[in-house]
Design a protein around this motif. Structure first.
Motif, PDB file in Angstrom:
ATOM      1  N   CYS A   1      20.972 -12.049  -8.180  1.00  0.00           N
ATOM      2  CA  CYS A   1      21.408 -11.164  -7.093  1.00  0.00           C
ATOM      3  C   CYS A   1      22.885 -11.405  -6.772  1.00  0.00           C
ATOM      4  N   PRO A   2      23.700 -10.352  -6.741  1.00  0.00           N
ATOM      5  CA  PRO A   2      25.129 -10.527  -6.454  1.00  0.00           C
ATOM      6  C   PRO A   2      25.403 -11.217  -5.121  1.00  0.00           C
ATOM      7  N   ALA A   3      24.496 -11.079  -4.158  1.00  0.00           N
ATOM      8  CA  ALA A   3      24.714 -11.683  -2.841  1.00  0.00           C
ATOM      9  C   ALA A   3      24.732 -13.213  -2.899  1.00  0.00           C
ATOM     10  N   LEU A   4      24.241 -13.805  -3.978  1.00  0.00           N
ATOM     11  CA  LEU A   4      24.264 -15.260  -4.120  1.00  0.00           C
ATOM     12  C   LEU A   4      25.625 -15.767  -4.575  1.00  0.00           C
ATOM     13  N   GLY A   5      26.507 -14.871  -4.932  1.00  0.00           N
ATOM     14  CA  GLY A   5      27.861 -15.260  -5.308  1.00  0.00           C
ATOM     15  C   GLY A   5      27.947 -16.117  -6.554  1.00  0.00           C
TER      16      GLY A   5
ATOM     17  N   ALA B   1      18.374 -14.436  -1.649  1.00  0.00           N
ATOM     18  CA  ALA B   1      19.495 -14.099  -0.769  1.00  0.00           C
ATOM     19  C   ALA B   1      19.016 -13.754   0.636  1.00  0.00           C
ATOM     20  N   ALA B   2      17.888 -13.059   0.739  1.00  0.00           N
ATOM     21  CA  ALA B   2      17.356 -12.694   2.052  1.00  0.00           C
ATOM     22  C   ALA B   2      16.914 -13.929   2.832  1.00  0.00           C
ATOM     23  N   GLN B   3      16.358 -14.920   2.127  1.00  0.00           N
ATOM     24  CA  GLN B   3      16.011 -16.174   2.810  1.00  0.00           C
ATOM     25  C   GLN B   3      17.267 -16.849   3.348  1.00  0.00           C
ATOM     26  N   LEU B   4      18.280 -16.979   2.517  1.00  0.00           N
ATOM     27  CA  LEU B   4      19.503 -17.662   2.923  1.00  0.00           C
ATOM     28  C   LEU B   4      20.215 -16.927   4.059  1.00  0.00           C
ATOM     29  N   ALA B   5      20.123 -15.601   4.052  1.00  0.00           N
ATOM     30  CA  ALA B   5      20.815 -14.804   5.065  1.00  0.00           C
ATOM     31  C   ALA B   5      20.289 -15.043   6.468  1.00  0.00           C
ATOM     32  N   GLU B   6      19.101 -15.602   6.582  1.00  0.00           N
ATOM     33  CA  GLU B   6      18.529 -15.858   7.910  1.00  0.00           C
ATOM     34  C   GLU B   6      19.229 -17.010   8.621  1.00  0.00           C
ATOM     35  N   GLY B   7      19.972 -17.832   7.892  1.00  0.00           N
ATOM     36  CA  GLY B   7      20.722 -18.918   8.514  1.00  0.00           C
ATOM     37  C   GLY B   7      19.843 -19.957   9.183  1.00  0.00           C
ATOM     38  N   ALA B   8      18.665 -20.190   8.646  1.00  0.00           N
ATOM     39  CA  ALA B   8      17.710 -21.118   9.246  1.00  0.00           C
ATOM     40  C   ALA B   8      17.499 -22.313   8.335  1.00  0.00           C
ATOM     41  N   GLN B   9      16.760 -23.290   8.833  1.00  0.00           N
ATOM     42  CA  GLN B   9      16.369 -24.430   8.007  1.00  0.00           C
ATOM     43  C   GLN B   9      15.064 -24.168   7.269  1.00  0.00           C
ATOM     44  N   CYS B  10      14.299 -23.225   7.769  1.00  0.00           N
ATOM     45  CA  CYS B  10      13.054 -22.831   7.112  1.00  0.00           C
ATOM     46  C   CYS B  10      12.832 -21.346   7.367  1.00  0.00           C
ATOM     47  N   VAL B  11      12.425 -20.622   6.340  1.00  0.00           N
ATOM     48  CA  VAL B  11      12.121 -19.200   6.464  1.00  0.00           C
ATOM     49  C   VAL B  11      10.691 -18.970   6.005  1.00  0.00           C
ATOM     50  N   CYS B  12       9.864 -18.474   6.903  1.00  0.00           N
ATOM     51  CA  CYS B  12       8.490 -18.109   6.594  1.00  0.00           C
ATOM     52  C   CYS B  12       8.440 -16.596   6.428  1.00  0.00           C
TER      53      CYS B  12
END
Length: 226
Positions: free
Chosen positions: A28-32, A102-113
């Motif tokens: 995904c391009p959003a991962l740079g 990328a969607a997980q990382l975009a949440e800016g959290a330590q854990c994404v459920c």
């Protein structure tokens, strides 16, 4: 770098498609351009799962436990040893979206459920789907926990000791430990995963078993675990 960990027990029918989807998400391009390591934890596999993982360029770790908690933990340990800063977890019978990591990382959290979408309800009585839909919230702010759609930063994972060696609900135990430790958790429907409603499910108390329970409540036939 980032890592995706996938436990597998005799998953030759599903693993190839799963890894193809993960490869798209890794590109995904959003991962740079950040590297993504894909690790398949082969738990007592006696089919072609190892060969399929190798053909798709995934790393393989092996165990003979038939224990999804141990499998996820072993895969995570390999990823952390290689310097992963973020761990994304899914299942071998699931298909992640092209922007899943990328969607997980975009949440800016330590854990994404994240939530899951059932790929195909074929073979189930319509009443089973109705009961499922009535109880499920596929929206941000939900409180569902799925090993098929879970992400956690390496630091928080280490702080709580990682996955417990549980044959089921290892994902719930991890998230509860993170909550107790004060981790920043986001309950999001933005990272998308489609998962199987197969009736030859692997985990004795996992997603497939839950659907079988709903079927039993309505007195309709269902398959049996493999």
């Amino acid at each position: 770098m980032l890592a995706v960990v996938i436990p597998a027990h005799d998953e030759e029918q599903h693993l190839g498609a799963c890894l193809q989807a993960v490869a798209r998400a890794a590109a995904c391009p959003a991962l740079g351009g950040e590297p993504v390591r894909v690790i398949v934890a082969l738990d007592d596999c006696r089919d072609a799962s190892a060969r399929i993982a190798a053909e798709h360029g995934a790393q393989r770790v092996r165990l003979r436990a038939r224990n999804v908690g141990r499998a996820r933990a072993l895969g995570a340990a390999r990823a952390l040893a290689q310097g992963a800063r973020w761990l994304s977890f899914t299942d071998a019978d699931s298909l992640v979206a092209p922007d899943w990591i990328a969607a997980q990382l975009a949440e800016g959290a330590q854990c994404v459920c994240g939530t899951v979408e059932v790929a195909d309800w074929a073979g189930f009585d319509p009443r089973v789907r109705s009961s499922y839909d009535a109880a499920y919230r596929d929206t941000c702010g939900h409180r569902h926990i799925h090993g098929a759609n879970l992400g956690v930063c390496a630091q928080a994972y280490r702080q709580v000791g990682g996955f417990a060696p549980l044959p089921a609900h290892e994902d719930v135990a991890l998230v509860r430990a993170l909550q107790a430790g004060g981790a920043r958790i986001v309950w999001s429907s933005r990272p998308r995963v489609r998962t199987s409603a197969r009736q030859d499910y692997r985990a004795p108390e996992g997603f497939g078993a839950y659907l079988a329970h709903l079927a039993a409540r309505h007195g309709v036939p269902t398959g049996v675990p493999a």
